[in-house]
Design an enzyme around this catalytic site. Structure first.
Site, PDB file in Angstrom:
ATOM      1  N   CYS A  92       1.073  -1.003   0.200  1.00 41.59           N
ATOM      2  CA  CYS A  92       0.210  -0.004  -0.050  1.00 41.59           C
ATOM      3  C   CYS A  92       0.910   1.155   0.183  1.00 41.59           C
ATOM      4  CB  CYS A  92      -0.611   0.195   1.567  1.00 41.59           C
ATOM      5  SG  CYS A  92      -1.836   1.671   1.415  1.00 41.59           S
TER       6      CYS A  92
ATOM      7  N   TYR B 291      -7.857   4.004  -9.130  1.00 41.19           N
ATOM      8  CA  TYR B 291      -7.616   3.077  -8.371  1.00 41.19           C
ATOM      9  C   TYR B 291      -7.837   2.259  -8.748  1.00 41.19           C
ATOM     10  CZ  TYR B 291      -6.873   2.143  -3.017  1.00 41.19           C
ATOM     11  OH  TYR B 291      -6.553   0.912  -1.945  1.00 41.19           O
TER      12      TYR B 291
ATOM     13  N   GLU C 159       0.411  -0.984  -6.851  1.00 36.84           N
ATOM     14  CA  GLU C 159       0.717   0.591  -5.904  1.00 36.84           C
ATOM     15  C   GLU C 159       2.448   1.640  -5.724  1.00 36.84           C
ATOM     16  OE1 GLU C 159      -1.819   1.323  -2.684  1.00 36.84           O
ATOM     17  OE2 GLU C 159      -3.394   0.396  -4.363  1.00 36.84           O
TER      18      GLU C 159
ATOM     19  N   ASP D   9      -2.598  -7.362   2.387  1.00 36.55           N
ATOM     20  CA  ASP D   9      -2.746  -6.412   1.336  1.00 36.55           C
ATOM     21  C   ASP D   9      -2.704  -7.787  -0.427  1.00 36.55           C
ATOM     22  OD1 ASP D   9      -3.774  -4.313   2.652  1.00 36.55           O
ATOM     23  OD2 ASP D   9      -2.012  -3.919   2.381  1.00 36.55           O
TER      24      ASP D   9
ATOM     25  N   TYR E 276       0.087  -5.233  -5.235  1.00 39.97           N
ATOM     26  CA  TYR E 276       0.708  -4.954  -3.574  1.00 39.97           C
ATOM     27  C   TYR E 276       1.844  -5.660  -4.281  1.00 39.97           C
ATOM     28  CZ  TYR E 276      -3.685  -3.226  -1.935  1.00 39.97           C
ATOM     29  OH  TYR E 276      -5.218  -2.780  -1.556  1.00 39.97           O
TER      30      TYR E 276
ATOM     31  N   CYS F 201      -1.386   1.691   7.457  1.00 43.26           N
ATOM     32  CA  CYS F 201      -0.210   1.941   7.061  1.00 43.26           C
ATOM     33  C   CYS F 201       0.227   0.029   7.622  1.00 43.26           C
ATOM     34  CB  CYS F 201       0.968   2.370   7.842  1.00 43.26           C
ATOM     35  SG  CYS F 201       2.298   2.696   7.293  1.00 43.26           S
TER      36      CYS F 201
END
Length: 215
Positions: free
Chosen positions: A57, A88, A100, A135, A140, A203
């Site tokens: 991410c 996105y 990403e 993720d 990712y 995060c």
């Protein structure tokens, strides 16, 4: 509209002919960096260099790098796939092939590429393939995208060094994609410097605890 791939399909890269079509014009994004006010898309000072990193991410990744002395600007975006100027939502389907990523523009008189690479390797787990922690998906995946052949060789050497360190601790092989850079598509305004605007936001960064032996 577009269909979201199944769980298993998101762990694979789409073929170019199957990727979403995208668009000819860039999507709207911020003009300046929310933290330091520099032009997000340039022009940058002539002495600056850059690298594109993907560590899961991009929110936490961008915050990690904008805090480093010598970094001039950071930007969240998409790279490594096929769809031009994706949104996105499109990237999250797994059907663009993009991951990403974060553009890191830096002053080589202050910050050396090796220092960036050391941070990159130590602050995420580059052995997980098409995921980073919880993720999951090709968007990712871990990646390093370099501006020239010299930087590419330095990155490949650092991978070999860190892979030995990981394996000495019983961890797996590195799956990070390392290549010369292709197009970098800037993400939407709300993604830029997201954790400066939303300090308590998500995060997903988590390293392996292994030190990268770059001198």
């Amino acid at each position: 509209m577009f269909d979201i791939l199944s769980f298993s399909e998101k762990l694979d890269m789409p073929k170019k002919e199957d990727a979403l079509v995208g668009r000819s014009e860039p999507i709207a994004t911020a003009k300046t960096h929310y933290v330091n006010g520099h032009n997000l898309k340039g022009p940058y000072p002539e002495n600056m260099r850059h690298i594109i990193v993907a560590m899961g991410c991009f929110w936490g990744v961008e915050r990690l790098f904008w805090k480093i002395s010598g970094v001039y600007v950071t930007a969240a975006g998409y790279t490594g796939g096929f769809t031009p100027n994706p949104t996105y939502e499109e990237v999250c389907t797994g059907k663009t092939g993009h991951t990403e990523a974060v553009l890191v523009v830096y002053d080589p008189k202050i910050l050396h590429l090796d220092e960036i690479l050391k941070t990159f390797w130590e602050q995420h787990d580059p052995t997980q393939g098409m995921r980073q922690g919880n993720d999951i998906g090709n968007n990712y995946r871990s990646g390093l995208y370099l501006a020239n052949d010299e930087d590419l060789k330095i990155a490949q050497k650092s991978k070999a060094q860190f892979e030995k360190a990981l394996q000495s601790k019983g961890l797996g092989s590195i799956t990070t994609e390392i290549a010369l850079e292709g197009p970098f598509y800037f993400a939407e305004d709300y993604h830029q410097q997201y954790l400066a605007k939303n300090p308590n936001g998500y995060c997903g960064l988590k390293g392996t605890g292994v030190t990268c032996p770059i001198s």
